[in-house]
Design a protein around this motif. Structure first.
Motif, PDB file in Angstrom:
ATOM      1  N   PRO B  77       0.884  -1.332  -0.029  1.00  0.00           N
ATOM      2  CA  PRO B  77       0.191   0.061  -0.060  1.00  0.00           C
ATOM      3  C   PRO B  77       0.828   1.014  -0.074  1.00  0.00           C
ATOM      4  O   PRO B  77       1.975   1.295   0.686  1.00  0.00           O
ATOM      5  CB  PRO B  77      -0.860   0.064   1.232  1.00  0.00           C
ATOM      6  N   GLN B  78       0.389   2.214  -0.658  1.00  0.00           N
ATOM      7  CA  GLN B  78       1.261   3.482  -0.708  1.00  0.00           C
ATOM      8  C   GLN B  78       1.406   4.065   0.497  1.00  0.00           C
ATOM      9  O   GLN B  78       2.501   4.828   0.713  1.00  0.00           O
ATOM     10  CB  GLN B  78       0.599   4.491  -1.810  1.00  0.00           C
ATOM     11  N   ASP B  79       0.349   4.147   1.422  1.00  0.00           N
ATOM     12  CA  ASP B  79       0.401   4.909   2.835  1.00  0.00           C
ATOM     13  C   ASP B  79       1.658   4.136   3.442  1.00  0.00           C
ATOM     14  O   ASP B  79       2.258   4.769   4.386  1.00  0.00           O
ATOM     15  CB  ASP B  79      -0.776   4.911   3.507  1.00  0.00           C
ATOM     16  N   LEU B  80       1.758   2.825   3.313  1.00  0.00           N
ATOM     17  CA  LEU B  80       2.610   1.995   4.280  1.00  0.00           C
ATOM     18  C   LEU B  80       4.061   2.487   3.589  1.00  0.00           C
ATOM     19  O   LEU B  80       4.956   2.701   4.596  1.00  0.00           O
ATOM     20  CB  LEU B  80       2.492   0.662   4.016  1.00  0.00           C
ATOM     21  N   ILE B  81       4.185   2.487   2.355  1.00  0.00           N
ATOM     22  CA  ILE B  81       5.573   2.867   1.644  1.00  0.00           C
ATOM     23  C   ILE B  81       6.036   4.366   2.190  1.00  0.00           C
ATOM     24  O   ILE B  81       7.125   4.260   2.514  1.00  0.00           O
ATOM     25  CB  ILE B  81       5.568   2.683   0.219  1.00  0.00           C
ATOM     26  N   ALA B  82       4.911   5.325   2.100  1.00  0.00           N
ATOM     27  CA  ALA B  82       5.267   6.347   2.512  1.00  0.00           C
ATOM     28  C   ALA B  82       5.708   6.711   4.102  1.00  0.00           C
ATOM     29  O   ALA B  82       6.561   7.320   4.597  1.00  0.00           O
ATOM     30  CB  ALA B  82       3.720   7.484   2.357  1.00  0.00           C
ATOM     31  N   ALA B  83       4.831   5.819   4.881  1.00  0.00           N
ATOM     32  CA  ALA B  83       5.384   5.966   6.539  1.00  0.00           C
ATOM     33  C   ALA B  83       6.553   5.343   6.534  1.00  0.00           C
ATOM     34  O   ALA B  83       7.523   5.657   7.242  1.00  0.00           O
ATOM     35  CB  ALA B  83       4.300   5.138   7.278  1.00  0.00           C
ATOM     36  N   LEU B  84       6.833   4.216   5.898  1.00  0.00           N
ATOM     37  CA  LEU B  84       8.351   3.735   6.054  1.00  0.00           C
ATOM     38  C   LEU B  84       9.557   4.847   5.408  1.00  0.00           C
ATOM     39  O   LEU B  84      10.540   4.597   6.207  1.00  0.00           O
ATOM     40  CB  LEU B  84       8.450   2.578   5.269  1.00  0.00           C
ATOM     41  N   GLU B  85       9.162   5.350   4.343  1.00  0.00           N
ATOM     42  CA  GLU B  85       9.974   6.390   3.748  1.00  0.00           C
ATOM     43  C   GLU B  85      10.303   7.405   4.812  1.00  0.00           C
ATOM     44  O   GLU B  85      11.363   7.911   5.067  1.00  0.00           O
ATOM     45  CB  GLU B  85       9.694   6.783   2.442  1.00  0.00           C
ATOM     46  N   LEU B  86       9.121   7.982   5.374  1.00  0.00           N
ATOM     47  CA  LEU B  86       9.387   9.062   6.537  1.00  0.00           C
ATOM     48  C   LEU B  86      10.182   8.361   7.790  1.00  0.00           C
ATOM     49  O   LEU B  86      10.838   9.054   7.951  1.00  0.00           O
ATOM     50  CB  LEU B  86       7.971   9.470   7.097  1.00  0.00           C
ATOM     51  N   ALA B  87       9.783   7.363   8.086  1.00  0.00           N
ATOM     52  CA  ALA B  87      10.751   6.805   9.356  1.00  0.00           C
ATOM     53  C   ALA B  87      12.049   6.465   8.909  1.00  0.00           C
ATOM     54  O   ALA B  87      13.131   7.024   9.604  1.00  0.00           O
ATOM     55  CB  ALA B  87      10.105   5.315   9.687  1.00  0.00           C
ATOM     56  N   LYS B  88      12.393   6.215   7.450  1.00  0.00           N
ATOM     57  CA  LYS B  88      13.894   6.058   7.165  1.00  0.00           C
ATOM     58  C   LYS B  88      14.385   7.262   7.137  1.00  0.00           C
ATOM     59  O   LYS B  88      15.625   7.496   7.679  1.00  0.00           O
ATOM     60  CB  LYS B  88      13.504   5.328   5.802  1.00  0.00           C
ATOM     61  N   ARG B  89      13.627   8.248   6.593  1.00  0.00           N
ATOM     62  CA  ARG B  89      14.646   9.381   6.645  1.00  0.00           C
ATOM     63  C   ARG B  89      14.799  10.055   8.102  1.00  0.00           C
ATOM     64  O   ARG B  89      15.911  10.629   8.482  1.00  0.00           O
ATOM     65  CB  ARG B  89      13.607  10.677   6.151  1.00  0.00           C
TER      66      ARG B  89
END
Lengths: 428, 428
Positions: B77-89
């Motif tokens: 899901p795109q919201d999961l990817i966005a959340a993981l990318e925020l966490a990664k940053r």
């Protein structure tokens, strides 16, 4: 010392195999586990029982009186005090540079994140008895802890039939240690880990010891922190014909004399040099006071490996991951970049390994048995811990609410999502 | 949640006792030792046998194909990817500040001393299966290793009857991991420590797991490095009437839902506030999907301790040394100086613990069971090692010769003294 002349891949495999950590001994494991349980449940009574059994010591007070420490220092030879004071200065000036300070980060509006680095509250240092009681090791264990800011440092050392080693007590005085217990073996490690009536528990235990001490340290890991599992000393030397074979032989023997299981290792591209070092070892061995120990180490554990060139020599040493690595080559500093695995590196013809054991300043408590792949020299960071902290404004939390709740619900952790959402349901 | 109202010394003793590390289980120890030996000697064959026995999995390839990782990411899901990318940053921007660089020191003529800090070559990350498979933990383990410069990162996770967790594979893709094995339990730890035909050995193993994984990590410590022995989650909250009882209850439950053995703990000087939080917990529990787990944690492990004042609250928490510590007080940052022992500290009303689990950036792999007395959050330093180096001119060595030989002979190590003297007997 035996000379190995194999294809490079075989030499690397041979070298790596010889440096492997020994498997644990189930009989020792069981015996140590029983000692730990007894001290944990019975305290000082168990300590006294084991000290009677193992060291034939009838102990009333476990703690060494301050007067004994002061007397040892007062009666110590002046040249010993001067040498220990020189070592102390150099150890302090080196280790002060290791001290980290943490950070704070305010990159994002409403968010402060950071890391605070603070000393452990209490540390225990094991000091072996008998001929392995080294005053230099006391400085190497204690001074980094002092620089870290550790408030309480407890030293344990086995009781000796003819009294405690006076040089050890002198070093304790110079290092600023006042809390010394005459307790050794696994029972000393248990006392430090769990605490007894006489010996309050500590947060971390450092210092080398025999197989019982090493096994006990491993078993209490998690109840306290430990530095590493120390094994027999190792020295690797990379040299070519530009080096002096007598010096290289003497350096190899300096570690061979520690223990019959110590590992002196030379890797060289030069066959004549290898032969010359081997002959020099044979000559020098005959006049050493610890000839028997050093000879066993040389004959059973030592080797000279021939390699096609210097890059191959470093490949072999990286597979060994030695505790000490001497680079006895011209312009030695250029080779530091080729070294992946070594506890402490000695660059150049004058950098004889014992200079690092005593006065140079870097630590001599080092990873052995190939563990320099992942362990480091004892240092100030070993006596400190990092505490993370964050603070968020409500606006900053709102900015990240959906990412948090998405991740929480993906992981099936609804209460995590609700904890954040709760901030926006209530009025606070 | 039970309310403890005792004299302060008794509260401290009660709290410290509850946070103690559990003793090891001899049956588990023996079972794990047998698994380690089998994998060490038989390699992949033993892995397959145990995976059949424990996970009912018939494995041909142990390695997860790259296409499976890529497909999971493509279908996430795109919201999961966005959340993981925020966490990664945020994880990267925080952990980059932890990276140390070593030093060089040239204070003394003819002497260069220093410390080089380099990455470990290979790291293994354990990812639990089932409901404890957390994509967020993959970022927390892998990204600090990447920042350290670790070249090889191997991820192991138990095979699942209905296929590997897609969120875990998505997180692996985002973290940049390509080497994933579907192997779990003690056999996975053995493979990482010793290496098998399919799984090359690593230098350090990180990541949480069940009692078999934790015991295996402890047993291989020394053969490889490990991060810590992870236990059940803990949250300590210090709060007074200025805090919102619903928020505090929600934060306590966010950790209670992890495990029946999780420990939610509140320390407060305010009796009415304690009662209000307890009531809020009871209300909130009834609507939680993981009510059964959270309720067991609250009823069996949780407590609210009443204390006379805020300094006493911090004294109790320092005795507990909790994994997570929330300070839900006005002007919370002023209290950081009172905190001696905690893995990660959350300051202020909006700093709900789950913000740290997911997106704040500090690590969520934290010391439990009172071990924040001496262990720290996982960080970049865990994936690096220090290598000491020295070089000496002959003149510098001459300056320290007498100190070295004095110490060597005091310690009975004649060959150490002669190694240095050899430089002045020969012409080199």
């Amino acid at each position: 010392m035996k000379i190995i002349d194999l294809p490079l891949a075989d030499t690397i495999a041979y070298a790596a195999k010889r440096s492997a950590v020994a498997a644990s001994d189930p009989a020792v494991e069981a015996s140590v586990a029983a000692i730990l349980t007894a001290v944990r449940t019975e305290g000082d009574a168990a300590i006294r029982r084991y000290e009677k059994q193992f060291d034939n010591a009838d102990l009333t007070d476990l703690r060494v009186p301050q007067s004994a420490i002061d007397d040892a220092y007062a009666n110590a030879p002046q040249d010993l005090i001067a040498a220990l004071e020189l070592a102390k200065r150099n150890i302090i000036s080196y280790h002060q540079k290791e001290k980290a300070t943490g950070f704070v980060d305010t990159e994002q509006p409403g968010v402060m994140r950071g890391e605070r680095i603070t000393p452990l509250a209490a540390v225990g240092v094991y000091v072996p008895g008998g001929t392995a009681a080294y005053p230099s090791s006391i400085l190497m264990n204690v001074l980094p802890a002092k620089i870290a800011g550790v408030a309480r440092i407890a030293l344990v050392t086995p009781p000796q039939a003819d009294g405690l080693n006076q040089s050890v007590l002198t070093a304790a005085k110079i290092a600023g240690v006042t809390e010394v217990y005459q307790v050794g073996g696994a029972q000393a490690i248990a006392a430090l880990a769990y605490g007894t009536e006489s010996i309050p528990r500590v947060d971390k235990i450092t210092g080398p010891g025999n197989i019982f001490v090493a096994t006990a340290k491993k078993q209490v890991f998690g109840t306290v922190s430990i530095d590493m599992i120390a094994g027999p000393s190792e020295i690797g030397v990379i040299a070519n014909a530009a080096a002096d074979p007598e010096n290289v032989a003497a350096d190899l023997l300096s570690q061979a004399e520690h223990d019959k299981r110590s590992r002196p290792m030379l890797v060289t591209p030069d066959r004549d040099f290898a032969t010359a070092v081997s002959a020099a070892i044979d000559r020098q061995l005959t006049t050493l006071p610890r000839e028997e120990i050093a000879r066993a180490s040389v004959e059973n554990e030592g080797f000279i490996a021939l390699v096609p060139d210097l890059p191959a020599a470093f490949a072999v040493m990286n597979a060994i991951a030695p505790e000490h690595l001497e680079v006895q080559l011209p312009d030695a500093a250029q080779y530091l970049s080729l070294i992946q695995n070594a506890g402490s590196v000695f660059l150049g013809f004058a950098a004889s390994e014992p200079v690092g054991d005593y006065v140079a300043g870097p630590n001599h408590i080092l990873p052995t048995g190939g563990t320099s792949r992942f362990f480091s020299a004892l240092g100030v960071t070993d006596f400190m811990k990092r505490t993370q902290f964050i603070t968020y404004s409500k606006a900053a939390l709102a900015r990240e609410e959906s990412a948090i709740t998405t991740l929480a619900r993906t992981e099936g952790l609804e209460a995590h999502a609700r904890a954040v959402e709760s901030r926006f349901r209530n009025d606070q």
